[in-house]
Design an enzyme around this catalytic site. Structure first.
Site, PDB file in Angstrom:
ATOM      1  N   SER A 188       4.298  -3.526   7.958  1.00  0.00           N
ATOM      2  CA  SER A 188       5.546  -3.099   8.583  1.00  0.00           C
ATOM      3  C   SER A 188       5.288  -2.036   9.634  1.00  0.00           C
ATOM      4  O   SER A 188       6.148  -1.783  10.477  1.00  0.00           O
ATOM      5  CB  SER A 188       6.526  -2.578   7.534  1.00  0.00           C
ATOM      6  OG  SER A 188       6.036  -1.384   6.977  1.00  0.00           O
ATOM      7  N   GLY A 223       0.533  -0.563   6.988  1.00  0.00           N
ATOM      8  CA  GLY A 223       0.802  -1.830   6.336  1.00  0.00           C
ATOM      9  C   GLY A 223       1.349  -2.743   7.390  1.00  0.00           C
ATOM     10  O   GLY A 223       1.376  -2.394   8.573  1.00  0.00           O
ATOM     11  N   ASP A 249      10.903  -4.705  -3.148  1.00  0.00           N
ATOM     12  CA  ASP A 249       9.443  -4.584  -3.134  1.00  0.00           C
ATOM     13  C   ASP A 249       9.004  -3.388  -3.976  1.00  0.00           C
ATOM     14  O   ASP A 249       8.246  -2.534  -3.522  1.00  0.00           O
ATOM     15  CB  ASP A 249       8.931  -4.477  -1.691  1.00  0.00           C
ATOM     16  CG  ASP A 249       7.437  -4.815  -1.576  1.00  0.00           C
ATOM     17  OD1 ASP A 249       6.869  -5.337  -2.567  1.00  0.00           O
ATOM     18  OD2 ASP A 249       6.843  -4.552  -0.523  1.00  0.00           O
ATOM     19  N   VAL A 267       1.717   4.692   9.538  1.00  0.00           N
ATOM     20  CA  VAL A 267       2.347   5.940   9.133  1.00  0.00           C
ATOM     21  C   VAL A 267       1.466   7.095   9.577  1.00  0.00           C
ATOM     22  O   VAL A 267       0.240   7.050   9.401  1.00  0.00           O
ATOM     23  CB  VAL A 267       2.547   5.970   7.602  1.00  0.00           C
ATOM     24  CG1 VAL A 267       3.221   7.274   7.190  1.00  0.00           C
ATOM     25  CG2 VAL A 267       3.372   4.780   7.151  1.00  0.00           C
TER      26      VAL A 267
END
Ligand SMILES: *[C@@H]1O[C@H](CO)[C@@H](O)[C@H](O)[C@H]1NC(C)=O
Ligand SMILES: *[C@@H]1O[C@H](CO)[C@@H](O)[C@H](O)[C@H]1NC(C)=O
Ligand SMILES: *[C@@H]1O[C@H](CO)[C@@H](O)[C@H](O)[C@H]1NC(C)=O
Ligand SMILES: *[C@@H]1O[C@H](CO)[C@@H](O)[C@H](O)[C@H]1NC(C)=O
Ligand SMILES: *[C@@H]1O[C@H](CO)[C@@H](O)[C@H](O)[C@H]1NC(C)=O
Ligand SMILES: *[C@@H]1O[C@H](CO)[C@@H](O)[C@H](O)[C@H]1NC(C)=O
Ligand SMILES: *[C@@H]1O[C@H](CO)[C@@H](O)[C@H](O)[C@H]1NC(C)=O
Ligand SMILES: *[C@@H]1O[C@H](CO)[C@@H](O)[C@H](O)[C@H]1NC(C)=O
Ligand SMILES: *[C@@H]1O[C@H](CO)[C@@H](O)[C@H](O)[C@H]1NC(C)=O
Ligand SMILES: *[C@@H]1O[C@H](CO)[C@@H](O)[C@H](O)[C@H]1NC(C)=O
Ligand SMILES: *[C@@H]1O[C@H](CO)[C@@H](O)[C@H](O)[C@H]1NC(C)=O
Ligand SMILES: *[C@@H]1O[C@H](CO)[C@@H](O)[C@H](O)[C@H]1NC(C)=O
Length: 783
Positions: free
Chosen positions: A502, A500, A617, A505
């Protein structure tokens, strides 16, 4: 009995009247039937109305009633508008007095199955009635109208007319409804959108009916015997002896009374219409459509710039975006532009309305739309700039004298080769960012904020700061990893679980003394450069949370430019994937349990842990499922770690479209109540097993589903039909009380006024059943 049958047959065989159309007298005896394709019909004594199979242009048939003596053969009623029949199908008044349509494939549709009738009768007023032996009316076509009312017909409380999908071409159920509401108000609405209505009489007496008077052909509303509202009284000299009258809700959502003079060469002309400006009909051009009507008669639909028609043969169905850019992941603002449409307007719609900017001119309004990644459009009305979010409805041409302008955000359609050649070398970083935005618009396997993560200045106020001097000694089971360790554990970061804005992963395996732990490693990309100490402070807050419904943070790495968080791996991925996947929906019991688990996790963050954490969020992408399918909240406490983009100061909102509390969009200081709102939206999504905003629903014209889930639930409750929302879900219907209670809790959570939203504690108690749930306020969620 035998005599009657013989009579009926002899009539059928020997009376040929009116060209090739066989006529059967008005009294229809038991056992009589008609076959599609044979031109037989049951006619009124006057010969003006016929009941039978009405031939459609495609060679299919509707069981209907039409005006039989005019060349138009205007259809005024039908029994099977949504499933036309093939030639060879039959309609039959059976010997036990019931009326059935039998399709040529042997499927049977019942039209009347009540108490036994003794005859049918096609009346001169266009009403087909079934009577018992005492001549009491048991059933009449006037009681189940389609899109038309005739003189003598009533629309009583609770009854509705639905428009045709397309004029005289497609008679199936369309998008507009006229309802004589139980509260006495007569309302026109675009019911797909749980539209409160674009035309209404504002009447509110008990037991109101719409009367179409058979002797004067005028329409008015009565309550008991009093006329309380007139629609068409004394309208013009069009006596029923010389004129046919009908009142129709048309495929553009208008309700009109028409007349047809009984002479050769005549045609239907409008005597009266409810809506004078056709573009004021809600959703007349669908989502993202644009309505023009220069003459107040015809309606022309086009698509807004950047959008394409859903159905090129029917532009009023609306449009879809050609590309779905993630504007919040495109901080460069180079991928889109704002187009100005002169003399156009986006009128008020509850859902879409955002902040107002005053005073504003074209340039400042444009700038406001550019800089707010949740804003899709704006209307500039004199000096007020009204920002709108998606989905956009009701865009329309407005008179040039008003001087209104519409602004719309449009993705720039770049030539793919341009991008390659132009930016490749000097700006590969920004291209990577753009690409990131593109990938985030698909559902990710693993949790990570799908939209850009900004932090809201208000959120940090609820965090008290503590100073921890030593990094490595932050806690038991929580440790600092070296980059080398994580590099090895993830096998060189080669197993991506998703990404994403941010960060990415990766999956990996951590080898501890005696056991192996599967981990998920999140590389943060936009960490605020505020020093080691601050970073560790935030991690400390996160690491000290311990709850079975929160994803555990095991450690971190803070070496050179690497900011990496290490979490326990959640084997079953994000709740969004589980909930909205194709095929079978998850079990109802399990869904209800998940709601409770999330509530407990959030209660802990808000009220039970050392320092309050506002998540900011909450959405199904940020709830993960472990190997036992237990729900755990992820990504909490990250708000402070992530960089706020300096160029986007007006929209420093962390959150995701559809889940953001309305007060955030108005720049009001946020509290934990913003999480309550997002939780409420998600709760409703989980129990209904569908997304809050589902644009593709619009295509399914026959379903009364709504675009915005919360609006749909509110409107279903208002009309007392909450079960419509879950009508396909047998498990829920069998446990409806629990569903209803949970829906009420959800509606309280999405209350537009944050003060009226309950606390997480209260929510948990209501869900557990230890506190009573009040009747939910039926206000639209996004005021
Ligand atoms: C129709 O039936 C009713 C009742 O049985 C009878 O009174 C009437 O005369 C019949 N009309 C015709 C046209 O056969
Ligand atoms: C029914 O009517 C149509 C149009 O008047 C005609 O073309 C057709 O041949 C008729 N069919 C029968 C079986 O009489
Ligand atoms: C029979 O035809 C009707 C109308 O076309 C359709 O709605 C129905 O599903 C069909 N039934 C079967 C068993 O195919
Ligand atoms: C409501 O009005 C209709 C028509 O005027 C009448 O038939 C009906 O009995 C009334 N119902 C009640 C409950 O008063
Ligand atoms: C129709 O209107 C006439 C004249 O106003 C009135 O006498 C009559 O009662 C009305 N009929 C109905 C069914 O309301
Ligand atoms: C309709 O006309 C009649 C007679 O001309 C009059 O008495 C009545 O008040 C009129 N009604 C309305 C609603 O204008
Ligand atoms: C309409 O036209 C038909 C044939 O064209 C004719 O027989 C009939 O008399 C006309 N009716 C009127 C009211 O002019
Ligand atoms: C359409 O109707 C509105 C409201 O009655 C009116 O102001 C406008 O001038 C009309 N436009 C045209 C082109 O007739
Ligand atoms: C895209 O780029 C190619 C090569 O640069 C060019 O020939 C073509 O016309 C461009 N297409 C558009 C739609 O700009
Ligand atoms: C920017 O536009 C290009 C070309 O239309 C598209 O491929 C890319 O995904 C867009 N980037 C973002 C962040 O929307
Ligand atoms: C943290 O504590 C450890 C041992 O307790 C010590 O060796 C280390 O120097 C400390 N680090 C800092 C940054 O104070
Ligand atoms: C799953 O449930 C079993 C039985 O309740 C328990 O032993 C196990 O620890 C659980 N696993 C996880 C990952 O929570």
């Amino acid at each position: 009995m035998a005599a009657t049958i013989i009579l009926a047959w002899s009539v059928l065989l020997f009376s040929s009247f009116h060209g090739s159309h066989a006529q059967i007298p008005a009294n229809i005896s038991l056992g009589s039937g008609l076959t599609a394709g044979t031109n037989e019909s049951w006619r009124s004594l006057s010969g003006e109305f016929a009941f039978g199979f009405y031939r459609l242009t495609g060679g299919l048939f509707l069981v209907g009633i039409w005006l039989d003596m005019i060349p138009e053969r205007t259809l005024v009623w039908s029994a099977n508008r949504d499933s036309p029949a093939n030639a060879g199908s039959t309609v039959r008044l059976t010997y036990n007095g019931q009326l059935f349509l039998t399709y040529s494939n042997q499927t049977v549709q019942s039209i009347y199955t009540g108490a036994s009738t003794s005859l049918g009768f096609m009346q001169n007023d266009g009403n087909f009635v079934l009577k018992d032996s005492n001549s009491n009316v048991l059933w009449q076509s006037f009681d189940s109208p389609t899109d038309t009312l005739l003189p003598g017909q009533y629309l009583v409380e609770g009854r509705k007319l639905y428009s045709n999908a397309k004029g005289n071409v497609d008679y199936s159920t369309g998008r507009f409804m006229l309802e004589m509401q139980n509260d006495g108000n007569l309302v026109l609405s675009a019911y797909h959108f749980s539209d409160p209505g674009y035309w209404y009489t504002s009447t509110s007496q008990p037991n109101v009916s719409l009367v179409f008077n058979s002797s004067t052909a005028s329409m008015y509303l009565v309550s008991s015997t009093d006329i309380i509202h007139s629609l068409t009284m004394n309208i013009s000299a069009t006596p029923v002896e010389n004129y046919y009258h009908k009142a129709v809700i048309d495929d553009h959502g208008n309700f009109q009374q028409y007349v047809y003079e009984k002479r050769n060469g005549s045609q239907w002309t409008s005597l009266w219409k409810a809506v004078t400006e056709p573009c004021y009909v809600n959703a007349v051009c669908g989502v993202y459509g644009f309505c023009t009507s220069p003459d107040n008669e015809t309606v022309t639909c086009t698509c807004l710039p950047g959008y394409s028609p859903l159905d090129p043969s029917n532009l009023s169905k609306g449009c879809y975006p050609e590309v779905v850019p993630n504007y919040c992941a495109d901080p460069s603002m180079r991928n889109f532009t704002v187009e100005v449409i002169d003399d156009a307007d986006f009128p008020f719609m509850n859902f879409a309305d955002m902040a107002r900017i005053k005073p504003a001119d074209v340039e400042s309004c444009k700038k406001a739309v550019m800089e707010d990644c949740y804003c899709m459009a704006a209307s500039l009305d004199y000096s007020t700039c009204n920002k709108k979010r998606m989905p956009l409805l009701n865009a329309r041409k407005s008179p040039s004298t008003y001087g209104k302008k519409a602004l719309i955000k449009v993705p720039i359609r770049t030539n793919a080769t341009d991008v390659q050649d132009g930016d490749q070398k000097k700006n590969s970083h920004s291209r990577a960012l753009l690409k990131a935005g593109f990938f985030t618009s698909v559902v990710l396997f693993f949790s990570s904020a799908a939209t850009a993560i900004y932090y809201h200045p208000a959120a940090q106020r609820y965090r008290q700061r503590k100073n921890y001097s030593n990094a490595t000694a932050v806690g038991i089971n929580f440790r600092a990893f070296t980059f080398q360790e994580l590099h090895e554990a993830t096998n060189g970061f080669n197993k991506s679980l998703g990404r994403g804005s941010s960060g990415s992963v990766y999956g990996g395996i951590l080898k501890l003394e005696d056991k192996q732990i599967e981990i998920a490693v999140k590389k943060l990309e936009k960490v605020i450069d505020q020093g080691k100490k601050e970073f560790l402070t935030e991690l400390r807050v996160i690491s000290r949370t311990h709850h079975k419904n929160l994803v555990r943070l095991l450690g971190f790495c803070d070496e050179d430019n690497h900011h990496i968080l290490v979490y326990e791996l959640m084997k079953n991925g994000a709740l969004s994937g589980f909930l909205f996947r194709e095929g079978e929906r998850p079990r109802w019991d399990h869904r209800a349990e998940i709601v409770l688990e999330i509530a407990r996790g959030l209660l802990y963050l808000h009220e039970e842990c050392e320092t309050q954490i506002i998540h900011c969020d909450i959405k199904p992408e940020n709830v993960l499922l472990d190997s036992n399918y237990t729900a755990k909240i992820a990504d909490f406490g990250l708000a402070k770690l992530l960089m706020k983009d300096q160029t986007r100061t007006s929209t420093n909102v962390r959150g995701t479209m559809g889940y953001i509390a309305p007060e955030w969009l108005k720049n009001v200081p946020a509290t934990a109540k913003v999480d309550l709102y997002s939780f409420g939206v998600m709760l409703l999504e989980i129990i209904c097993c569908r997304r809050q905003i589902e644009l593709h629903r619009v295509e399914e014209e026959t379903e009364a589903d709504d675009l915005v889930l919360t609006d749909w639930i509110v409107s279903s409750l208002r009309s007392g039909k909450l079960e419509m929302v879950v009508r396909h879900d047998v498990e829920v219907l069998n446990d409806f009380k629990r569903f209803e209670r949970m829906a009420m809790v959800g509606l309280w959570c999405v209350h537009p006024d944050p003060i009226l939203r309950p606390s997480m504690k209260k929510v948990t108690q209501m869900l557990e059943g230890t506190t009573e749930v009040g009747i939910a306020p039926l206000v639209n969620a996004q005021l």
